[in-house]
Design an enzyme around this catalytic site. Structure first.
Site, PDB file in Angstrom:
ATOM      1  N   LYS A   1       0.862  -1.174   0.000  1.00  0.00           N
ATOM      2  CA  LYS A   1       0.000   0.000   0.000  1.00  0.00           C
ATOM      3  C   LYS A   1       0.902   1.227   0.000  1.00  0.00           C
ATOM      4  O   LYS A   1       2.063   1.159   0.423  1.00  0.00           O
ATOM      5  CB  LYS A   1      -0.860  -0.019   1.275  1.00  0.00           C
ATOM      6  CG  LYS A   1      -2.144   0.738   1.159  1.00  0.00           C
ATOM      7  CD  LYS A   1      -3.310  -0.130   0.741  1.00  0.00           C
ATOM      8  CE  LYS A   1      -4.567   0.698   0.633  1.00  0.00           C
ATOM      9  NZ  LYS A   1      -5.739  -0.069   0.257  1.00  0.00           N
TER      10      LYS A   1
ATOM     11  N   HIS B   1     -22.695   2.413  -5.503  1.00  0.00           N
ATOM     12  CA  HIS B   1     -22.212   1.598  -6.624  1.00  0.00           C
ATOM     13  C   HIS B   1     -22.432   0.101  -6.400  1.00  0.00           C
ATOM     14  O   HIS B   1     -23.034  -0.578  -7.224  1.00  0.00           O
ATOM     15  CB  HIS B   1     -20.724   1.872  -6.845  1.00  0.00           C
ATOM     16  CG  HIS B   1     -20.478   3.217  -7.454  1.00  0.00           C
ATOM     17  ND1 HIS B   1     -20.216   4.330  -6.701  1.00  0.00           N
ATOM     18  CD2 HIS B   1     -20.472   3.616  -8.736  1.00  0.00           C
ATOM     19  CE1 HIS B   1     -20.060   5.361  -7.502  1.00  0.00           C
ATOM     20  NE2 HIS B   1     -20.223   4.966  -8.743  1.00  0.00           N
TER      21      HIS B   1
HETATM   22  P1  NAD Z   1     -20.602   4.338  -2.747  1.00  0.00           P
HETATM   23  O1  NAD Z   1     -20.081   5.595  -2.142  1.00  0.00           O
HETATM   24  O2  NAD Z   1     -20.923   4.327  -4.197  1.00  0.00           O
HETATM   25  O3  NAD Z   1     -21.933   3.887  -1.956  1.00  0.00           O
HETATM   26  C1  NAD Z   1     -22.074   3.986  -0.588  1.00  0.00           C
HETATM   27  C2  NAD Z   1     -23.520   4.375  -0.325  1.00  0.00           C
HETATM   28  O4  NAD Z   1     -23.739   4.381   1.079  1.00  0.00           O
HETATM   29  C3  NAD Z   1     -23.888   5.784  -0.832  1.00  0.00           C
HETATM   30  O5  NAD Z   1     -25.087   5.732  -1.574  1.00  0.00           O
HETATM   31  C4  NAD Z   1     -24.024   6.590   0.444  1.00  0.00           C
HETATM   32  O6  NAD Z   1     -24.953   7.629   0.330  1.00  0.00           O
HETATM   33  C5  NAD Z   1     -24.511   5.521   1.412  1.00  0.00           C
HETATM   34  N1  NAD Z   1     -24.304   5.842   2.818  1.00  0.00           N
HETATM   35  C6  NAD Z   1     -23.291   6.517   3.408  1.00  0.00           C
HETATM   36  N2  NAD Z   1     -23.495   6.613   4.728  1.00  0.00           N
HETATM   37  C7  NAD Z   1     -24.641   5.955   4.996  1.00  0.00           C
HETATM   38  C8  NAD Z   1     -25.388   5.685   6.170  1.00  0.00           C
HETATM   39  N3  NAD Z   1     -24.968   6.111   7.370  1.00  0.00           N
HETATM   40  N4  NAD Z   1     -26.517   4.979   6.072  1.00  0.00           N
HETATM   41  C9  NAD Z   1     -26.960   4.548   4.870  1.00  0.00           C
HETATM   42  N5  NAD Z   1     -26.313   4.772   3.710  1.00  0.00           N
HETATM   43  C10 NAD Z   1     -25.167   5.471   3.779  1.00  0.00           C
HETATM   44  O7  NAD Z   1     -19.548   3.209  -2.357  1.00  0.00           O
HETATM   45  P2  NAD Z   1     -19.429   1.766  -3.018  1.00  0.00           P
HETATM   46  O8  NAD Z   1     -18.403   1.813  -4.054  1.00  0.00           O
HETATM   47  O9  NAD Z   1     -20.780   1.232  -3.321  1.00  0.00           O
HETATM   48  O10 NAD Z   1     -18.797   0.960  -1.786  1.00  0.00           O
HETATM   49  C11 NAD Z   1     -19.603   0.590  -0.683  1.00  0.00           C
HETATM   50  C12 NAD Z   1     -18.718  -0.039   0.386  1.00  0.00           C
HETATM   51  O11 NAD Z   1     -18.057  -1.182  -0.137  1.00  0.00           O
HETATM   52  C13 NAD Z   1     -17.614   0.878   0.903  1.00  0.00           C
HETATM   53  O12 NAD Z   1     -17.403   0.603   2.265  1.00  0.00           O
HETATM   54  C14 NAD Z   1     -16.391   0.432   0.107  1.00  0.00           C
HETATM   55  O13 NAD Z   1     -15.187   0.684   0.799  1.00  0.00           O
HETATM   56  C15 NAD Z   1     -16.655  -1.052  -0.010  1.00  0.00           C
HETATM   57  N6  NAD Z   1     -16.009  -1.659  -1.183  1.00  0.00           N
HETATM   58  C16 NAD Z   1     -16.328  -1.207  -2.433  1.00  0.00           C
HETATM   59  C17 NAD Z   1     -15.738  -1.798  -3.541  1.00  0.00           C
HETATM   60  C18 NAD Z   1     -16.075  -1.352  -4.940  1.00  0.00           C
HETATM   61  O14 NAD Z   1     -15.789  -2.062  -5.880  1.00  0.00           O
HETATM   62  N7  NAD Z   1     -16.698  -0.201  -5.117  1.00  0.00           N
HETATM   63  C19 NAD Z   1     -14.808  -2.837  -3.368  1.00  0.00           C
HETATM   64  C20 NAD Z   1     -14.516  -3.302  -2.093  1.00  0.00           C
HETATM   65  C21 NAD Z   1     -15.129  -2.691  -0.996  1.00  0.00           C
END
Ligand code: NAD
Length: 374
Positions: free
Chosen positions: A82, A185
């Site tokens: 990292k 997402h």
């Molecule tokens: P994103 O930001 O697109 O979606 C997160 C969603 O959660 C948003 O719609 C946001 O408004 C909502 N949110 C935030 N706080 C909230 C709360 N207190 N209550 C309810 N909803 C809330 O992120 P993402 O890319 O969908 O990722 C989601 C999670 O998965 C994150 O923790 C990320 O680290 C993890 N993750 C994502 C990926 C990836 O491919 N995108 C890969 C591994 C891990």
């Protein structure tokens, strides 16, 4: 830093830490390589206005070690690394800075492969790519893997099915009630799988009205207030928003039998909250395993990106969750611990193989394929 840096490295078995400084661009970065037994260390580059250099070092050491476990458990031939850049992403994200960073990454000769992380984005990685090929997370238009969330969601969905198999003896989610925290997402794609492929009943929450509207327009979901999501009586809770959501206040409120979602660092305290879930007889699909589709997606980029292949490999998370379940049962330990043990055993076993003489392996020092999800 007052403490001996080698002591920091020795404490968690890190191989190498490189400090990068460039006066012109203002770059101050630290690259940490934790373990390269399985292959080159891959991990994102985080940009953050750390209060002190020690905070930055502690963070990069912690994050790089996490990547070793994640890659190993996911069955990837990658090690853990990292990088952190000390700076404010809103003010200091310049081409010169990321190109300087790229030159340092190049200097590591492929021992470390960088990617985006919080505070950096695809644009930053495209600047890095002007100086080194040891970078992933490039846009689809430039031959990269683009948005990882469809692959992450596929992995979470398959991991959830495996969790159902472990908990109820059947992996069908038909008629199961799943509460999803966050329909961004990954959450959106997960809802799609649950409804289109399983006919599951889905309850969602989000703090973003637009994201809620998008999912509501497409699928028949119930919506609850964000604070109420922990009290929903369902079969499965899928945290897909942020970390630390399961803690001493929320775990007693859960009315589910499985926790399986995309969010990183779901447990506020692994030891305390992992145990608390076991005591409540809730099956926990370890976060860094079930969400490893994102890593599988970028790892695919290293050998020419193909989304179909990445999706297929993410489906391998199903078997991995079942293996973790078996270890947890056999050794009477929580599943997050079983995931760590699975990763450590793979590193030890494959590491031993590397001691076997092979003229080609010794000359190339490169595993046959960078990924190899079983
Ligand atoms: P994103 O930001 O697109 O979606 C997160 C969603 O959660 C948003 O719609 C946001 O408004 C909502 N949110 C935030 N706080 C909230 C709360 N207190 N209550 C309810 N909803 C809330 O992120 P993402 O890319 O969908 O990722 C989601 C999670 O998965 C994150 O923790 C990320 O680290 C993890 N993750 C994502 C990926 C990836 O491919 N995108 C890969 C591994 C891990």
């Amino acid at each position: 830093m007052k403490a001996d840096i080698f002591e920091h490295l020795a404490a968690k078995d890190h191989e190498q830490v490189t400090f990068c400084y460039d006066e012109e661009s203002g770059l101050r970065a630290i690259v940490a390589i934790h373990n390269t037994t399985l292959g080159p260390a891959l991990g994102g580059c985080r940009m953050w206005p750390y209060k002190s250099e020690e905070d930055a070092l502690v963070d990069v050491l912690r994050l790089s070690r996490g990547m070793t476990f994640k890659s190993a458990a996911a069955g990837l031939n990658l090690g853990g690394g990292k990088a952190v850049i000390i700076g404010d992403p809103k003010k200091h994200r310049t081409e010169a800075l990321f190109r300087a960073y790229g030159r340092f990454v190049e200097g590591l000769g492929g021992r470390y492969i960088t990617a985006e992380d919080s505070g950096t984005n695809v644009r930053c990685m495209e600047w890095v790519r002007m100086e080194t090929s040891y970078v992933t997370g490039i846009s689809r238009a430039l031959g990269g893997s683009g948005d990882p969330s469809p692959v992450t969601a596929r992995g979470v969905y398959m991991g959830m099915k495996a969790a159902a198999q472990a908990r109820w003896g059947s992996d069908s989610l038909a008629g199961k009630h799943v509460s999803v925290q966050g329909v961004g997402h990954v959450g959106f794609h997960l809802v799609k799988h649950l409804i289109e492929e399983e006919d599951a009943k889905v309850t969602v929450c989000d703090i973003d009205a637009d994201n809620l509207k998008k999912v509501k327009e497409k699928y028949a979901v119930s919506i609850v207030d964000p604070e109420a999501i922990f009290d929903v009586k369902a079969d499965i809770f899928a945290p897909c928003a942020l970390g630390g959501v399961l803690n001493e206040n929320t775990i007693p409120r859960l009315q589910v039998e499985v926790v399986a979602g995309a969010a990183n660092n779901v447990l506020a305290s692994e030891k305390r909250d992992g145990r608390a879930l076991v005591e409540r007889n809730i099956f926990y699909a370890p976060d860094y395993v079930i969400n490893s589709g994102g890593l599988i997606n970028v790892a695919n980029e290293l050998e020419g990106y193909n989304q179909e292949r990445a999706l297929k490999q993410a489906e391998g998370i199903y078997e991995i969750i079942l293996r973790i379940y078996e270890i947890a049962k056999r050794e009477d330990i929580p599943t997050h611990k079983a995931a760590d043990n699975l990763a450590l055993r793979r590193i030890a076993e494959i590491g031993k193989l590397r001691g076997m003489y092979s003229p080609t392996a010794r000359s190339t020092r490169k595993p046959p394929s960078l990924y190899g999800v079983s």
